[in-house]
Design a protein around this motif. Structure first.
Motif, short mmCIF file in Angstrom:
data_model
loop_
_atom_site.label_atom_id
_atom_site.label_comp_id
_atom_site.label_asym_id
_atom_site.label_seq_id
_atom_site.Cartn_x
_atom_site.Cartn_y
_atom_site.Cartn_z
N LEU A 171 -6.29 -4.35 -0.52
CA LEU A 171 -7.03 -4.18 -1.76
C LEU A 171 -7.44 -5.55 -2.30
N PRO A 172 -8.50 -5.63 -3.10
CA PRO A 172 -9.43 -4.57 -3.47
C PRO A 172 -10.35 -4.19 -2.31
N TYR A 193 -9.49 -1.02 -7.07
CA TYR A 193 -8.41 -2.01 -7.22
C TYR A 193 -7.04 -1.50 -6.78
N ASP A 194 -6.86 -0.18 -6.77
CA ASP A 194 -5.52 0.31 -6.41
C ASP A 194 -5.61 1.52 -5.49
N GLN A 195 -4.53 1.75 -4.79
CA GLN A 195 -4.45 2.78 -3.76
C GLN A 195 -4.77 4.18 -4.30
N LEU A 198 -8.39 5.33 -5.05
CA LEU A 198 -9.27 5.53 -3.89
C LEU A 198 -9.71 6.98 -3.75
N GLU A 209 -12.85 -4.28 3.23
CA GLU A 209 -12.03 -5.23 2.48
C GLU A 209 -12.94 -6.16 1.70
#
Ligand SMILES: Nc1ncnc2c1ncn2[C@@H]1O[C@H](COP(=O)(O)OP(=O)(O)OP(=O)(O)O)[C@@H](O)[C@H]1O
Ligand SMILES: O=P(O)(O)O[C@H]1[C@H](O)[C@@H](O)[C@H](OP(=O)(O)O)[C@@H](OP(=O)(O)O)[C@H]1O
Ligand SMILES: [Mg+2]
Ligand SMILES: [Mg+2]
Length: 348
Positions: A171-172, A193-195, A198, A209
């Motif tokens: 991430l990001p 920005y975070d899992q 997504l 990436e």
């Protein structure tokens, strides 16, 4: 053929009336000369947006001075009934148009179609678009050129966090519509920005990436064998602290537009330094060959903190040449070289 005489009227390379101002002002509004005159005839099939940004009076004027005539293709009439053309220049999408052009290429092998529809099609998918760069594995004393780590998600947004973890993507992450057909939707990108967030993304997508690059990218315009590089402002770096404090998905607009030229900005020299010319020449030459295209640009970034680690992040067919310095001269010379090659071939 548009070139029906024995004598080629082109004055390629000569200093003539191609002064930028005069070319634009004196010749407009270009009353059409008869098609039987010794002009190189370039039929064009472009969107009205592209006509406005590319086919400017200055280009048409300079072209005319060099013996090139641009003629609009009427999409409601058979292509073979029009012209005759020496070159067909196009940027339209759709299966039907592709078929028309393929048929035309088969029945008119003497006409140069810029560029072959199947080759262009390769760039309409953000996965296949960068495959050539990855396959090339370009690395020499000037630097190394790759692509960011990426995966494709065809459907099912809930599978994204798992797929990202499995592929080891950090991430990001930049999410880009899989299809890159020039539509407004195909340019709607976001940064995750975070899992967990997504899952909010909408497949089909390419997830890439995000590579820190100091907020400046390079656009490399290619017209046949000529390349021109410009700097553009880009997305700023994302630091570790920011990454741990921010969550969510952020949509971002087209940051690489002309208004954001960074050519005259006061930049950190390590960020602003253009990629080495020999590296770009090798990359461009090889891409032309592998893609089978002559008109495109590529976006390339330098990993921040390195001197020679580059990533290609985007390739566009027939991009906004109106923003490329000196495009009128470069483009007209390119068209002339094509017609002169056709002429040489015919006379041997
Ligand atoms: N992997 C990446 N790492 C860092 N920045 C990126 C990455 N991918 C895209 N960007 C940033 O997002 C911008 C838009 O991405 P991209 O060029 O892929 O989109 P596009 O809509 O195809 O653009 P264009 O208008 O050039 O066709 C880039 O110009 C760059 O600023
Ligand atoms: O030259 P760069 O900065 O890369 O940006 C171009 C895009 O990449 C092209 O896709 C745009 O052309 P289309 O709108 O025909 O797709 C093109 O539109 P334009 O030709 O109207 O300027 C540009 O926006
Ligand atoms: Mg781009
Ligand atoms: Mg693009």
């Amino acid at each position: 053929m548009g070139l029906q005489g024995q004598i080629i009227p082109y004055k390629n390379g000569e200093k003539e009336e191609d002064d930028d101002e005069r070319a634009g002002k004196e010749i407009s509004p270009f009353p059409p000369p008869p098609l039987h005159s010794k002009f190189a005839v370039v039929g064009y099939a472009l969107t009205s947006k592209k006509i406005k940004s590319f086919l400017k009076p200055k280009l048409e004027g300079l072209a005319r001075n060099k013996g090139i005539l641009f003629v609009a293709i009427d999409q409601n009439r058979p292509l073979s009934d029009q012209g005759p053309f020496d070159i067909v220049l196009h940027k339209l999408t759709g299966k039907e148009w592709r078929q028309i052009l393929e048929d035309y290429r088969r029945t008119h092998p003497e006409v140069t179609v810029l560029d072959p529809p199947d080759a262009i099609q390769h760039l309409h998918n953000r996965q296949s678009m960068l495959q050539c760069v990855a396959d090339m594995n370009l690395s020499n004393s000037y630097g190394k050129v790759g692509i960011p780590k990426q995966i494709v998600i065809k459907k099912d947004a809930s599978s994204i966090p798992g797929a990202v973890a499995k592929a080891g993507l950090m991430l990001p992450i930049v999410a880009k519509p899989l299809v890159a057909d020039g539509s407004a939707k195909s340019h709607e990108l976001s940064l995750a920005y975070d899992q967990q967030s997504l899952q909010k993304l909408e497949p089909p997508l390419v997830l890439q990436e995000f590579v820190n690059h100091g907020g400046v990218m390079f656009k490399v315009y290619i017209v046949g064998e000529t390349i021109k590089v410009v700097r553009r402002f880009s997305l700023p770096d994302v630091c570790k602290r920011e990454l741990s404090n921010i969550a969510g998905v952020f949509r971002f607009p087209r940051v690489s537009c002309a208004a954001a030229s960074a050519d005259n900005a006061d930049l950190d020299p390590g960020v602003a330094e253009l990629p080495p010319r020999p590296l770009l020449e090798k990359l461009a030459r090889e891409l032309c060959r592998r893609l089978g295209l002559r008109l495109f640009n590529l976006d390339i970034i330098r990993e921040h903190g390195t001197r020679d680690r580059f990533y290609v992040i985007d390739i566009n067919y027939f991009p906004g040449y109106g923003k490329m310095p000196e495009y009128e001269h470069i483009f007209t010379d390119f068209l002339l070289s094509l017609v002169q090659n056709q002429y040489k071939k015919k006379s041997t």
